[in-house]
Structures are given as structure tokens and as C-alpha cells.
Design a protein around this motif. Sequence first.
Motif, PDB file in Angstrom:
ATOM      1  N   ASP B 171       0.830  -1.206   0.000  1.00 44.86           N
ATOM      2  CA  ASP B 171       0.000   0.000   0.000  1.00 44.86           C
ATOM      3  C   ASP B 171       0.858   1.246   0.000  1.00 44.86           C
ATOM      4  OD1 ASP B 171      -2.194  -1.582   0.004  1.00 44.86           O
ATOM      5  OD2 ASP B 171      -2.564  -1.435   2.168  1.00 44.86           O
ATOM      6  N   ALA B 172       1.917   1.207   0.848  1.00 45.18           N
ATOM      7  CA  ALA B 172       2.804   2.378   0.928  1.00 45.18           C
ATOM      8  C   ALA B 172       3.461   2.647  -0.418  1.00 45.18           C
ATOM      9  CB  ALA B 172       3.875   2.148   1.992  1.00 45.18           C
ATOM     10  N   ARG B 173       3.895   1.517  -1.077  1.00 43.46           N
ATOM     11  CA  ARG B 173       4.504   1.712  -2.397  1.00 43.46           C
ATOM     12  C   ARG B 173       3.496   2.284  -3.381  1.00 43.46           C
ATOM     13  NH1 ARG B 173       7.911  -3.943  -2.565  1.00 43.46           N
ATOM     14  NH2 ARG B 173       9.760  -3.166  -1.457  1.00 43.46           N
ATOM     15  N   ALA B 174       2.269   1.725  -3.292  1.00 42.94           N
ATOM     16  CA  ALA B 174       1.235   2.250  -4.200  1.00 42.94           C
ATOM     17  C   ALA B 174       0.960   3.719  -3.907  1.00 42.94           C
ATOM     18  CB  ALA B 174      -0.046   1.424  -4.041  1.00 42.94           C
ATOM     19  N   GLU B 175       0.892   4.036  -2.582  1.00 42.43           N
ATOM     20  CA  GLU B 175       0.652   5.426  -2.200  1.00 42.43           C
ATOM     21  C   GLU B 175       1.793   6.316  -2.678  1.00 42.43           C
ATOM     22  OE1 GLU B 175      -1.994   6.546  -1.016  1.00 42.43           O
ATOM     23  OE2 GLU B 175      -1.352   8.617  -0.659  1.00 42.43           O
ATOM     24  N   ALA B 176       3.044   5.790  -2.480  1.00 41.87           N
ATOM     25  CA  ALA B 176       4.203   6.564  -2.945  1.00 41.87           C
ATOM     26  C   ALA B 176       4.127   6.796  -4.449  1.00 41.87           C
ATOM     27  CB  ALA B 176       5.487   5.819  -2.577  1.00 41.87           C
ATOM     28  N   GLY B 177       3.707   5.713  -5.159  1.00 39.02           N
ATOM     29  CA  GLY B 177       3.559   5.867  -6.611  1.00 39.02           C
ATOM     30  C   GLY B 177       2.522   6.919  -6.958  1.00 39.02           C
ATOM     31  N   ARG B 178       1.401   6.857  -6.193  1.00 38.67           N
ATOM     32  CA  ARG B 178       0.362   7.870  -6.462  1.00 38.67           C
ATOM     33  C   ARG B 178       0.878   9.269  -6.168  1.00 38.67           C
ATOM     34  NH1 ARG B 178      -3.034   3.909  -4.345  1.00 38.67           N
ATOM     35  NH2 ARG B 178      -2.942   4.801  -2.262  1.00 38.67           N
ATOM     36  N   ILE B 179       1.608   9.396  -5.029  1.00 37.50           N
ATOM     37  CA  ILE B 179       2.141  10.720  -4.675  1.00 37.50           C
ATOM     38  C   ILE B 179       3.108  11.219  -5.737  1.00 37.50           C
ATOM     39  CG2 ILE B 179       3.612  11.905  -3.019  1.00 37.50           C
ATOM     40  CD1 ILE B 179       2.346  10.139  -0.845  1.00 37.50           C
ATOM     41  N   ILE B 180       3.964  10.272  -6.191  1.00 34.47           N
ATOM     42  CA  ILE B 180       4.937  10.674  -7.229  1.00 34.47           C
ATOM     43  C   ILE B 180       4.207  11.102  -8.498  1.00 34.47           C
ATOM     44  CG2 ILE B 180       6.715   9.757  -8.757  1.00 34.47           C
ATOM     45  CD1 ILE B 180       7.651   8.052  -6.366  1.00 34.47           C
ATOM     46  N   ASP B 181       3.161  10.302  -8.847  1.00 34.35           N
ATOM     47  CA  ASP B 181       2.397  10.671 -10.043  1.00 34.35           C
ATOM     48  C   ASP B 181       1.740  12.034  -9.867  1.00 34.35           C
ATOM     49  OD1 ASP B 181       3.153   8.333 -11.187  1.00 34.35           O
ATOM     50  OD2 ASP B 181       1.321   7.252 -10.687  1.00 34.35           O
ATOM     51  N   ALA B 182       1.173  12.227  -8.641  1.00 32.34           N
ATOM     52  CA  ALA B 182       0.530  13.521  -8.386  1.00 32.34           C
ATOM     53  C   ALA B 182       1.543  14.649  -8.448  1.00 32.34           C
ATOM     54  CB  ALA B 182      -0.158  13.496  -7.012  1.00 32.34           C
ATOM     55  N   ALA B 183       2.740  14.371  -7.850  1.00 32.38           N
ATOM     56  CA  ALA B 183       3.784  15.409  -7.869  1.00 32.38           C
ATOM     57  C   ALA B 183       4.210  15.712  -9.296  1.00 32.38           C
ATOM     58  CB  ALA B 183       4.988  14.942  -7.054  1.00 32.38           C
ATOM     59  N   ARG B 184       4.350  14.616 -10.095  1.00 30.95           N
ATOM     60  CA  ARG B 184       4.707  14.850 -11.496  1.00 30.95           C
ATOM     61  C   ARG B 184       3.630  15.663 -12.202  1.00 30.95           C
ATOM     62  NH1 ARG B 184       6.849   8.771 -12.796  1.00 30.95           N
ATOM     63  NH2 ARG B 184       8.973   9.042 -11.996  1.00 30.95           N
ATOM     64  N   SER B 185       2.371  15.279 -11.904  1.00 32.89           N
ATOM     65  CA  SER B 185       1.271  16.011 -12.536  1.00 32.89           C
ATOM     66  C   SER B 185       1.293  17.487 -12.125  1.00 32.89           C
ATOM     67  CB  SER B 185      -0.064  15.369 -12.126  1.00 32.89           C
ATOM     68  OG  SER B 185      -1.133  16.094 -12.664  1.00 32.89           O
ATOM     69  N   ASP B 186       1.504  17.687 -10.780  1.00 30.42           N
ATOM     70  CA  ASP B 186       1.571  19.080 -10.304  1.00 30.42           C
ATOM     71  C   ASP B 186       2.732  19.826 -10.948  1.00 30.42           C
ATOM     72  OD1 ASP B 186      -0.576  18.540  -8.776  1.00 30.42           O
ATOM     73  OD2 ASP B 186       0.538  18.276  -6.899  1.00 30.42           O
ATOM     74  N   ALA B 187       3.883  19.117 -10.999  1.00 31.06           N
ATOM     75  CA  ALA B 187       5.057  19.764 -11.597  1.00 31.06           C
ATOM     76  C   ALA B 187       4.793  20.129 -13.055  1.00 31.06           C
ATOM     77  CB  ALA B 187       6.271  18.830 -11.490  1.00 31.06           C
ATOM     78  N   GLU B 188       4.107  19.199 -13.745  1.00 35.11           N
ATOM     79  CA  GLU B 188       3.788  19.479 -15.145  1.00 35.11           C
ATOM     80  C   GLU B 188       2.853  20.693 -15.234  1.00 35.11           C
ATOM     81  OE1 GLU B 188       5.102  18.288 -17.658  1.00 35.11           O
ATOM     82  OE2 GLU B 188       3.839  19.129 -19.238  1.00 35.11           O
TER      83      GLU B 188
END
Lengths: 175, 264
Positions: B171-188
Motif C-alpha cells: 500500500d505504501a509503495r502504491a501510495e508513494a507511486g500515487r504521490i509521485i504521479d501527483a507530484a509529477r502532474s503538479d510539476a507538469e
Amino acid sequence: MSAEKVSSYAEALVAVVQAEGDLAATEDELFAVARALADSDELREVLADRRIPAARRQQIVEDLLGGHAAETTVALVSMVVGAGRGSDLVRIIEAAVERSAGLRNKAVAEVRSAIALSDDQQQRLAEALRRATGKDVTVKVIVDPNVMGGLVTRIGDEVIDGSVRTRINQLREAF
Amino acid sequence: MRARIQDGGRARRPSRLRRRAIAGALIFLVATGLGTSPVIAAGETPGACVVEKVEALEFGGRHGGEALALLEETAARGVDEGAEEKFKSFEKKLQSCLDAPNPIIPEVTEIIWGGIAFVVLLALMQWKLFPAVKRGMDRRAEKIRDDLDAAETARTEALEVKAGYEAELADARAEAGRIIDAARSDAEGVRVDLIARAEAEAAELRQRADQDVEAAKRQALSDMQSEVSAIVIGAAETVIGRNLDHDTQVELIESYIDDVGSRN
């Protein structure tokens, strides 16, 4: 100096002129003196300088006007200068001229021209101004080269400007 | 003893320590008894064996050493054949004391006493020791089973915990993946926004620069027009001033008077 004091001095001058007789001639001379003072800052400053003794300032007035104006005119100007009101002399004389004209039921028409006007021209101008303004006026001509050509008339607050200078200025502003 | 304890009703059963002490005392008594038996006596020293044989000797009405001396003297004289035979028999007995016992085959009495002691000891052990040992082994086996069960339970729990941790890790890895995706999306989004702002600012700067250039052009044109007009007006003023002779002045004054007079 307050407007009330100016008016009191003007009233005194008119009273003296009335007592002495030739109201219109003295009025013209006083007007000429006022114009000369208005055009000369140096003369105005000397007559208003309280560091110069009053007798000396009065002597200057008598030296300038003596032989060119009536004794009454010289005495009146000297009296005002001697009273220490040299700085307000122009206003006092203008108020006195207007009051004197008012006593004759006339308004003062200050006319500026590049050349002097003949008596005939002044009479016809006075008549034209009477028809235009509805007031009897007494014309006081000021020879002013800056006008260049034509006339500028001021009656109280009303100004009728037909000078070449004004037309050139209008042309300059139009550009 | 058990019967006495049972008769006592509420009397408590002897403790394990007490039972072991009693069994140990019985075994000690049996062993002590065996130690004083003829079996052990049979293993006495040769000297003692000789002394015993000598003291048991009787000859000529005498006992012990005196009997031996008399027997030896009589046999040496050779007058009594009986004495010679007895002396030879006594020598054989003494000789038997000097002979070493058989190291493999024990004495018969020793076998008998040893067998009795063995049977008694076996019975005692069968009566007291073996049940205690069996109970102890049973308890130990039960404890080992319990420990194995506990270990199995602990292992199961550990596996469950491990599975839980692995699930949480996933779950933590999935959450981390989601956070990273969100961060990438925000960065974009930020990047796009910054680019848009930069482009807007650049456009605004260009527009402002164009406006400044246009204003400067207008100002320059206006200044030039003012300069030109000032020059023209100045020239016209000069020309007019030169041409305003007296007649012209009079004409202007007359025109003014007529103009004012025509106003009503």
C-alpha cells in the motif's frame, strides 16, 4: 494690506480729488501712475522699501511726477507712499479710479493697445463698449507693445480680446 | 505411604522431591547391604585370606599359627602320613588364596547377590523411578508439544504480521507511486503555468515595448511639430510684427471698434 484698508485709502483719494475739482483729469493721471508702477518692479520695490526714509521715498515721487502731473496727483501719491503703503499703491489707485468712475456712473474700461488712441477713437470705442456691455465706460488706454496690434479691453472681470498677440497665441496652441 | 496419604483424606500428596529422596534412600540401603555381603567378602586381599586360613587350621589340639607350626614340623619329620597329606591340603588352600580370581566369570554368590540386588533395584525403579521418569518425559514431551504449538502459533502470527507488513508495504509503495504521479502532474501543471505566464509576460513586455516605441514616435512627432510650429509661428510673428505699420495698426483698431460696436 486688507481690501478694507485699500478701499479706505481709495475713498480718501477720491474725496481729495473731488474736493480739488478736475475729477477725470486726475483720474487719468492716477491711472497712468498705476500703470507705470505696475510695469516697473524696481520703482515699486523702492517706493515700498521701509528701510528708505519716508521723506526720501516721497522725494522720489515728486522728482518723477513733478512737472508731468497735477499737484494734486503728486500730493496724493506722495501721501500714500509717505504713509508706508507704497506696496499697495497700484491697488489703491485702481480702486480709487473705479470709485471715481462709479461716482460718474461709469465703469473703467482698461484698454491695451500697441499705439496710442486718438480722442475720436477713444470716444467711438467708449460708445461701442456701451452698446456691447450696456454700461457707460471711461476708457483708460495703456500702450503695450506686447499687444502687437489691435486692442484688448477689460471691464471688471470681462475681457474683449482683439489683439494680434492673442491670435498668434491661439494659432500656436492650435498647432 | 500412598495408602496413608489417601487415608489422611485431605493430606497432601508427597511432593516430587520428597518421593525422589525416599527412592534414593532405598537404593542406598540396598547397595550398602550388597557391599557387606559375601560377594564382596570373596574379593578380600590374599593376606587376609591366608590369615583366615591359618586361624581356621586345627592340628594336634592346637589352633592357628601353633597348629600350623606343629603340622609343618610333623610333616617334615615324615613320621605321620596324615600330617603330610593335611599339610599338602593346607598348602593348596593357601595356594588358592594366592590364585587370581577369574576376571570374566564371577563368583556364584556374587551372581546370586548381584541378581537379587538387580531384581530389587529393578523393582524399585519400576515402582518409583520409571513412572517418575515417564511422567517427567511426558511433561517434557507435553511441554515440547506446547512449545512447538506456541512456536507454530507464533510462526503463523509472524506470517500474518509479515503478510500485513507486506500488504502495508505494498500500500505504501502504491501510495508513494500515487504521490509521485501527483507530484509529477503538479510539476507538469506548474511548468505549463510558468511557461504560460512567461509567454504572457513576454507578450505583455513586447506590447509594452511596442506601445513605448509608438509613444516615443508620437512624442517625437509631436515635439517635431511643436518645434516646427514654434519656428513657423515665430517666423510669422516676426513677419507680422514687421508688417504692422501705423496704418495697419489703425485699421486693426477701427476693425476692433466696429466689431465691438456690432455686438448687442
